[in-house]
Scaffold this motif. Structure first.
Motif, PDB file in Angstrom:
ATOM      1  N   LEU A 100       0.842  -1.196   0.000  1.00 43.69           N
ATOM      2  CA  LEU A 100       0.000   0.000   0.000  1.00 43.69           C
ATOM      3  C   LEU A 100       0.877   1.246   0.000  1.00 43.69           C
ATOM      4  O   LEU A 100       1.724   1.415   0.888  1.00 43.69           O
ATOM      5  N   ALA A 119      -1.846   6.791  -0.662  1.00 41.96           N
ATOM      6  CA  ALA A 119      -3.134   6.361  -1.209  1.00 41.96           C
ATOM      7  C   ALA A 119      -4.269   6.755  -0.270  1.00 41.96           C
ATOM      8  O   ALA A 119      -4.116   6.738   0.953  1.00 41.96           O
ATOM      9  N   VAL A 153      -7.190   5.893   1.699  1.00 41.74           N
ATOM     10  CA  VAL A 153      -7.667   4.622   2.240  1.00 41.74           C
ATOM     11  C   VAL A 153      -9.162   4.443   2.017  1.00 41.74           C
ATOM     12  O   VAL A 153      -9.637   3.333   1.761  1.00 41.74           O
ATOM     13  N   LEU A 191     -10.226   2.536  -1.156  1.00 38.28           N
ATOM     14  CA  LEU A 191      -9.825   1.154  -1.416  1.00 38.28           C
ATOM     15  C   LEU A 191     -11.058   0.307  -1.731  1.00 38.28           C
ATOM     16  O   LEU A 191     -12.144   0.550  -1.200  1.00 38.28           O
ATOM     17  N   ALA A 211     -10.670  -5.434  -0.539  1.00 38.96           N
ATOM     18  CA  ALA A 211      -9.467  -5.297   0.282  1.00 38.96           C
ATOM     19  C   ALA A 211      -9.762  -5.476   1.760  1.00 38.96           C
ATOM     20  O   ALA A 211      -8.868  -5.818   2.542  1.00 38.96           O
ATOM     21  N   LEU A 269      -6.354   4.170   8.226  1.00 37.04           N
ATOM     22  CA  LEU A 269      -5.888   2.816   7.937  1.00 37.04           C
ATOM     23  C   LEU A 269      -5.934   1.955   9.206  1.00 37.04           C
ATOM     24  O   LEU A 269      -6.301   0.780   9.149  1.00 37.04           O
ATOM     25  N   LEU A 294      -2.566  -2.918  -3.210  1.00 39.03           N
ATOM     26  CA  LEU A 294      -3.852  -2.275  -2.893  1.00 39.03           C
ATOM     27  C   LEU A 294      -3.839  -0.838  -3.412  1.00 39.03           C
ATOM     28  O   LEU A 294      -2.987  -0.043  -3.009  1.00 39.03           O
ATOM     29  N   ARG A 295      -4.796  -0.535  -4.285  1.00 36.21           N
ATOM     30  CA  ARG A 295      -4.898   0.810  -4.843  1.00 36.21           C
ATOM     31  C   ARG A 295      -6.352   1.242  -4.837  1.00 36.21           C
ATOM     32  O   ARG A 295      -7.254   0.381  -4.859  1.00 36.21           O
ATOM     33  N   PRO A 296      -6.614   2.528  -4.793  1.00 39.05           N
ATOM     34  CA  PRO A 296      -8.004   2.997  -4.852  1.00 39.05           C
ATOM     35  C   PRO A 296      -8.735   2.401  -6.041  1.00 39.05           C
ATOM     36  O   PRO A 296      -8.306   2.546  -7.187  1.00 39.05           O
ATOM     37  N   ILE A 336      -7.198  -3.924  -6.890  1.00 40.57           N
ATOM     38  CA  ILE A 336      -6.169  -4.704  -6.187  1.00 40.57           C
ATOM     39  C   ILE A 336      -5.238  -5.295  -7.251  1.00 40.57           C
ATOM     40  O   ILE A 336      -5.703  -5.957  -8.162  1.00 40.57           O
TER      41      ILE A 336
END
Length: 303
Positions: free
Chosen positions: A214, A218, A220, A223, A227, A247, A298-300, A303
């Protein structure tokens, strides 16, 4: 967080309920499902409260409450129609170190009772800290429809076999993997195949770990929903700096935390079955992706 949620063991809990009208009977409908000893004091009693007394589930004193009654209890509920009396008795209970709930009067409550979804050993509590109880009931109705009644016998089944699992599997990680495999195959059902899924879950309890990456910049809250289960399965959270509050709310609360170790140590932990979240800047994440091609980034929105 004004109200901190707690689940209280009701065995040997002594509860006093002052009042025996409609409001009190609604409290009793919940309290009588516990193991608590319940004493109700009220000069007038509605039929529902009387039925609890007739069956012996509660002790009923049909009289006016007096100050001497407010002692030797763990919890006191005040549900009379007299607001000034409720306030007076609440003040007295607090002074005597007793946790008190004055119904519909948060200013005199040491605790509040949440809206509850009851599936036997699985209990979900919902509270809006008294701000919007109507909305709490809406949330409850959604959960009631999404949590099947089969969960009650399922968790009884699981509880009866926990000692057997502990005897057969000598490590916490193996037990965790066992129960994950059981629930992955069985789901929330309780049927003729539940015992089969239980026995099959003992097979092949060897697994590599998992690495989640992560970028610390980013967002959170963007997400993907997929995730969330991954973040709740973590053993370790490694980061270059402090985790954001956002997070920290999403990850498994009892996961170990530390600074990013060397790549060799991360590799060793992965081979031993450790599940890790690595939080770092974009440059470090790129290096980690190159070294661990199996890692999930993990990205907005993805995944």
């Amino acid at each position: 967080m004004q109200y901190f949620p707690l689940f209280v063991d009701t065995v040997n809990l002594n509860v006093l309920l002052v009042g025996a009208g409609d409001v009190a009977s609604r409290k009793l409908a919940l309290l009588t499902r516990t193991e608590a000893s319940i004493h109700v004091i009220a000069p007038e009693v509605n039929p529902e409260v009387q039925r609890y007394a007739d069956t012996g589930r509660i002790l009923l004193s049909q009289r006016e409450v007096v100050h001497a009654d407010i002692q030797n209890y763990d919890l006191v509920y005040l549900a009379t129609a007299n607001d000034s009396l409720n306030a007076e008795l609440a003040t007295l209970a607090t002074a005597r170190g007793i946790w008190v709930n004055a119904v519909d009067n948060p200013a005199f409550c040491r605790f509040i009772t949440p809206s509850i979804v009851d599936r036997g050993r699985l209990v979900v509590a919902i509270s809006t800290a008294g701000a919007a109880p109507v909305f709490a009931r809406t949330i409850r109705s959604r959960l009631e429809s999404s949590l099947p009644q089969s969960l009650k016998p399922l968790f009884d089944f699981v509880a009866d076999r926990r000692v057997e699992v502990q005897d057969k599997l000598d490590s916490t990680s193996k037990r965790r993997l066992f129960w994950e495999r059981f629930f992955d195959t069985n789901g929330d059902r309780f049927d003729s195949r539940t015992a089969e899924h239980y026995h099959n879950a003992f097979n092949h309890l060897v697994s590599r770990g998992e690495i989640l990456l992560l970028d610390d910049s980013a967002s959170v809250d963007l997400l993907p929903l997929a995730a969330m289960p991954l973040l709740q399965r973590l053993d370790w959270i490694y980061s270059q700096g402090e985790l954001s509050d956002e997070l920290a709310e999403l990850v498994r609360r009892d996961a170990n935390r530390g600074e990013l170790p060397a790549l060799s140590e991360l590799s060793q932990q992965y081979e031993q079955g450790t599940r890790m979240l690595l939080v770092a800047d974009a440059q470090k994440i790129s290096l980690l992706k190159a070294h661990f091609p199996m890692a999930k980034h993990l990205r907005p929105g993805a995944i």
